[in-house]
Write a protein that holds these residues in place. Structure first.
Motif, PDB file in Angstrom:
ATOM      1  N   ARG A 176       1.623  -1.076   0.091  1.00 32.36           N
ATOM      2  CA  ARG A 176      -0.593  -0.043   0.051  1.00 32.36           C
ATOM      3  C   ARG A 176       0.670   0.981  -0.022  1.00 32.36           C
ATOM      4  O   ARG A 176       1.990   1.164   0.352  1.00 32.36           O
ATOM      5  N   HIS A 322      -9.629  -8.554   0.102  1.00 32.35           N
ATOM      6  CA  HIS A 322      -8.407  -6.857  -0.660  1.00 32.35           C
ATOM      7  C   HIS A 322      -7.344  -6.808  -2.312  1.00 32.35           C
ATOM      8  O   HIS A 322      -6.798  -6.387  -2.404  1.00 32.35           O
ATOM      9  N   LEU A 333      -6.336   1.860  -8.003  1.00 26.02           N
ATOM     10  CA  LEU A 333      -7.597   2.142  -6.887  1.00 26.02           C
ATOM     11  C   LEU A 333      -8.570   2.420  -8.667  1.00 26.02           C
ATOM     12  O   LEU A 333      -9.593   2.269  -8.388  1.00 26.02           O
ATOM     13  N   TRP A 336     -10.566  -1.097  -8.361  1.00 30.29           N
ATOM     14  CA  TRP A 336     -11.735  -0.811  -7.250  1.00 30.29           C
ATOM     15  C   TRP A 336     -12.891  -0.348  -7.993  1.00 30.29           C
ATOM     16  O   TRP A 336     -14.085  -0.266  -8.164  1.00 30.29           O
ATOM     17  N   THR A 353     -15.568  -5.497   4.819  1.00 30.86           N
ATOM     18  CA  THR A 353     -14.764  -5.533   5.113  1.00 30.86           C
ATOM     19  C   THR A 353     -13.624  -6.852   5.123  1.00 30.86           C
ATOM     20  O   THR A 353     -13.638  -6.819   6.783  1.00 30.86           O
ATOM     21  N   VAL A 358      -9.033  -2.443   5.203  1.00 25.81           N
ATOM     22  CA  VAL A 358      -8.495  -2.262   3.919  1.00 25.81           C
ATOM     23  C   VAL A 358      -7.813  -0.626   3.582  1.00 25.81           C
ATOM     24  O   VAL A 358      -7.228   0.055   4.572  1.00 25.81           O
ATOM     25  N   SER A 359      -7.676  -0.393   2.900  1.00 29.06           N
ATOM     26  CA  SER A 359      -7.021   0.480   2.245  1.00 29.06           C
ATOM     27  C   SER A 359      -7.487   1.959   2.578  1.00 29.06           C
ATOM     28  O   SER A 359      -8.830   1.912   2.362  1.00 29.06           O
ATOM     29  N   GLU A 361      -7.761   4.421   0.747  1.00 31.00           N
ATOM     30  CA  GLU A 361      -8.397   5.061  -0.277  1.00 31.00           C
ATOM     31  C   GLU A 361      -9.778   4.204  -1.230  1.00 31.00           C
ATOM     32  O   GLU A 361     -10.418   4.384  -1.805  1.00 31.00           O
ATOM     33  N   PHE A 362      -9.730   2.974  -0.286  1.00 32.58           N
ATOM     34  CA  PHE A 362     -10.299   1.835  -0.629  1.00 32.58           C
ATOM     35  C   PHE A 362     -12.454   2.584   0.200  1.00 32.58           C
ATOM     36  O   PHE A 362     -13.332   2.465  -0.589  1.00 32.58           O
ATOM     37  N   CYS A 366     -15.809   4.464  -1.451  1.00 29.21           N
ATOM     38  CA  CYS A 366     -16.691   4.000  -0.433  1.00 29.21           C
ATOM     39  C   CYS A 366     -17.929   5.105  -0.563  1.00 29.21           C
ATOM     40  O   CYS A 366     -18.735   5.109  -0.878  1.00 29.21           O
ATOM     41  N   ASP A 682      -2.702   4.989  -9.723  1.00 29.47           N
ATOM     42  CA  ASP A 682      -3.960   4.884  -9.453  1.00 29.47           C
ATOM     43  C   ASP A 682      -4.517   4.440 -10.373  1.00 29.47           C
ATOM     44  O   ASP A 682      -6.364   3.841 -10.977  1.00 29.47           O
TER      45      ASP A 682
END
Length: 778
Positions: A176, A322, A333, A336, A353, A358-359, A361-362, A366, A682
């Protein structure tokens, strides 16, 4: 001037950075992307933490980086079925950088969003600490050990050699993002600002900010200015506060800010605000931070389930691991984003999750796309699980409190998060009252740092563990259970004051009906949204219970779920792959053997009032929508040609789907998920190569070896086809088609121009496509 420099920073970029740094903000916080220019070596290396160590022969790369996904697959790899038979071991990372002498009075820290796993970090030979949990974000203060105007060396050792450590694929390395953060001695505490919205209506919102300030400087009066900014960039409210803070002390400022007619955050319109906080000593700006948040009211009610902003909604959720398929655990990203778009298309509005942080940026995504989140801490406490016996259970007693605290502090400002889970199918003894103590101590830590959201856990076979009878479940904010929906229904009906939710569920219709027909059932989280690496028996490498496969292709259960959850009119045709109802469900009209396939069992998944099926324009009859949402089924005498389903509401055609039998493979057609890319780690585009016949009909049985080539302006970061049995390399530029398709995930490698991608296969006409490179996207 306050700036960070590396030995490899281009002079032009340095000039640009200096030009963009204002005098005011040079006095304040400086956050620098620390992802580039690392050196990496696989395997343990004696003395690699020492600054004088010679790493010139090491591989140069940027992080995030997952070396495990490079393979190869091997049944004898110690990761086993849980880790997907991919390699494990030790990896070392080193980075050399310089900091200006004029920044010697500042405090500098390094922030890691995640290192897999058992990480040790050194700065200039001094050991900063160890973090066993590969999913947690953490930071270290570098200040006492830094050199100024001469080289500094960060060294990181990541060790996941003790196996089996997980029941699914974890990845390996600094997978990450990493940042270097420089602040003045008096500054906002790391993760020390907490934003809540105790009042959230369409006419009035109250935003509460608790802002923690750490003073490593001199005692005095400090001023804080808070700007609340809407999504259009307009400042809607500004407030100021003053606090006298002693030296080596921490001060807390609390503000209630009223917002008239706020734009509420919800699933359909995920409106976001930002709070920009500025810290002043006199008139000098000494720190600043910007935090995104949403104004919402979220609650679980025992009788009626989940409510968001006064609206009762069902949580149509999925569990997600993940990994990102071909890219492993180092997931851009953009991957995702593509996955979330497809989940939205199915009707998914919630994500669990599974089963770890999670990261960051995840969660940002959301927030931006309107998914509510069950944020989960751990898969194990102290008891081991099969195929992961040497996992977090070895570290839980020592680390659970720090890891739980760090997750809550990091994540609590995300409006998407509506509930926390502190365990998945925990195998510890949960008997009451002794077993409940472990649950309660974790719940207490969660609520110490965020008392605005309920806490649950994913109970495992509660009828066996007796948690419904012992008193354990009586004390849970929300009772969560994996599978066995009838048990949860019975438990609620015996205890109508319990709030209940399905934390993990399969795709069968009975489980859907348990959610549809029971008002008190707040939601369900399907296992899973996407196929994920690991938890599979050789020669399979991937758990295949997703709505979509690794490569993003629709699966049968995804098509059916679309008919249950989508708000749009839906018609999907599937047939049994083999004659007379044998085989698996497939979505096409091209059997593998035309000569032996004559009795086709066909189902249509649809939310339409009426569906009529046609074969070569001849009607095979209409069927009304069943009360129990089951698929409509026809037994069809197979004939080559076109099968078509038409969905009607009130006699009007609202949806249709058709499949035509394919001929021999003739060419490759290429599509792109993203027509433009910026030169950003990303940002990605999915390039799909589909084998078709002369008429352009997909050849679903084609398995040609497809070779991808790309111009120097781009790069391929992974190839895939979704086949859970494939052991091909994800880094190779070629992949066999599976169900007639293969994908390449690409990035830009320069700042302008076009990326040209070509897909070829022996005996087929090749396909080509271009992607434009654009300036950095907002």
């Amino acid at each position: 001037m306050n700036y960070f420099k590396t030995k490899h920073l281009p002079f032009s970029l340095l000039l640009l950075f200096l030009a963009l740094t204002t005098n005011a903000f040079s006095q304040a916080r400086n956050t620098t992307n620390f992802d580039s220019d690392w050196q990496f070596s696989k395997g343990d290396v004696l003395g690699a933490e020492k600054p004088q160590f010679n790493a010139k022969q090491w591989t140069k790369l940027n992080v995030p980086h997952d070396w495990s996904i490079e393979g190869p697959y091997d049944r004898d790899n110690t990761s086993g079925r849980g880790g997907g038979y991919l390699p494990t071991g030790i990896g070392w990372y080193r980075k050399t950088f310089e900091i200006n002498k004029e920044d010697a009075k500042k405090r500098t820290s390094i922030e890691f969003d995640g290192i897999m796993a058992n990480s040790d970090v050194w700065i200039n030979g001094t050991h900063l600490g160890k973090r066993p949990y590969g999913y947690i974000s953490f930071s270290y203060d570098l200040t006492p050990y830094l050199n100024f105007d001469k080289p500094n060396v960060i060294a990181v050792r990541a060790d996941n050699s003790t196996q089996p450590a997980s029941r699914w694929y974890t990845g390996a390395g600094i997978y990450r993002h990493v940042r270097l953060v420089s602040v003045n001695p008096t500054h906002f505490t790391h993760w020390g600002t907490f934003i809540t919205t105790p009042v959230a209506t369409a006419t009035r919102g109250v935003v509460n900010l608790k802002v923690e300030i750490e003073n490593k400087g001199i005692a005095g009066d400090y001023n804080v200015q808070i700007d609340i900014i809407d999504k259009a960039g307009k400042i809607v409210k500004t407030v100021e506060s003053q606090k006298n803070i002693a030296a080596n002390a921490t001060g807390l400022i609390t503000q209630d800010i009223e917002i008239a007619n706020p734009k509420l955050w919800n699933i359909d319109q995920p409106n976001l605000y930002t709070a920009t906080t500025k810290l002043y000593s006199g008139k000098t700006l000494i720190d600043n931070q910007t935090i995104s948040f949403g104004i919402k009211k979220s609650e679980f009610i025992a009788e009626t389930g989940y409510w968001l902003n006064g609206k009762n909604i069902k949580l149509f959720g999925v569990c997600l691991h993940h990994d990102g398929g071909a890219v492993g655990a180092a997931v851009p990203l953009g991957v995702w984003k593509e996955r979330f778009k497809k989940l939205k298309e199915v009707g998914v509005n919630a994500i669990r999750t599974s089963h770890n942080p999670v990261s960051p940026e995840f969660l940002d995504l959301c927030d931006q796309m309107g998914f509510v989140v069950m944020n989960e801490t751990f898969d194990t406490w102290t008891a081991a699980k099969h195929n992961g016996e040497k996992g977090y259970n070895l570290y839980f007693k020592e680390w659970w409190e720090q890891d739980t605290k760090d997750m809550i502090l990091r994540d609590r400002n995300h409006p998407s998060i509506v509930i926390y889970s502190i365990g998945n199918e925990i195998h510890d003894d949960l008997s009451y009252p002794e077993g409940y103590k472990t649950y309660k101590m974790q719940e207490d830590v969660v609520k110490k740092y965020d008392n605005t959201r309920p806490v649950t856990m994913a109970l495992f076979r509660p009828a066996n563990s007796k948690v419904y009878l012992s008193g354990f479940a009586d004390h849970m904010d929300v009772v969560g259970q994996n599978y066995r929906e009838n048990e949860l229904i019975a438990a609620h009906e015996a205890h109508p004051n319990w709030k209940v939710i399905g934390t993990e569920n399969t795709h069968v219709i009975s489980q859907w009906l348990a959610l549809r027909d029971k008002p008190y059932m707040a939601g369900q989280f399907l296992w899973t949204g996407y196929d994920y690496l690991g938890e599979a028996d050789w020669p399979e490498t991937t758990n295949n219970q997703g709505l979509f496969d690794r490569a993003g292709n629709w699966k049968q259960q995804g098509l059916q779920r679309d008919s249950w959850w989508s708000t749009e009119a839906v018609v999907h045709i599937v047939r049994k792959s083999d004659n007379a109802g044998a085989g698996s469900w497939v979505a096409d009209w091209t059997p593998t053997d035309f000569d032996t396939y004559d009795n086709a069992k066909v189902q249509v998944y649809s939310n339409c009032d009426e569906v009529e099926l046609f074969l070569n324009e001849k009607s095979l009859g209409s069927m009304k929508k069943p009360e129990n949402d089951s698929p409509r089924e026809w037994n069809v005498t197979f004939a080559e040609g076109t099968i078509k389903a038409i969905g009607k509401n009130n006699g009007k055609v609202v949806a249709q789907e058709a499949f035509t039998s394919a001929g021999e493979p003739a060419k490759i057609i290429i599509t792109k998920s993203n027509p433009t890319l910026s030169n950003n780690w990303d940002d990605v585009s999915f390039i799909t190569a589909t084998v078709v016949d002369e008429k352009g009909i997909p050849c679903v049985n084609a398995d040609n070896l497809i070779k991808f080539t790309i111009s120097d302006s781009g790069k391929i970061i992974g190839v895939d086809n979704g086949n859970v049995m494939s052991h091909e390399s994800y880094q190779s530029p070629e992949r066999h088609a599976y169900n007639g398709k293969a994908i390449a995930i690409i990035k830009a490698s320069q700042n302008g121009g076009k990326i040209e991608i070509k897909a070829t296969a022996e005996g087929l006409e090749s396909g080509a496509i271009t992607v434009d490179i654009v300036a950095e996207k907002n």
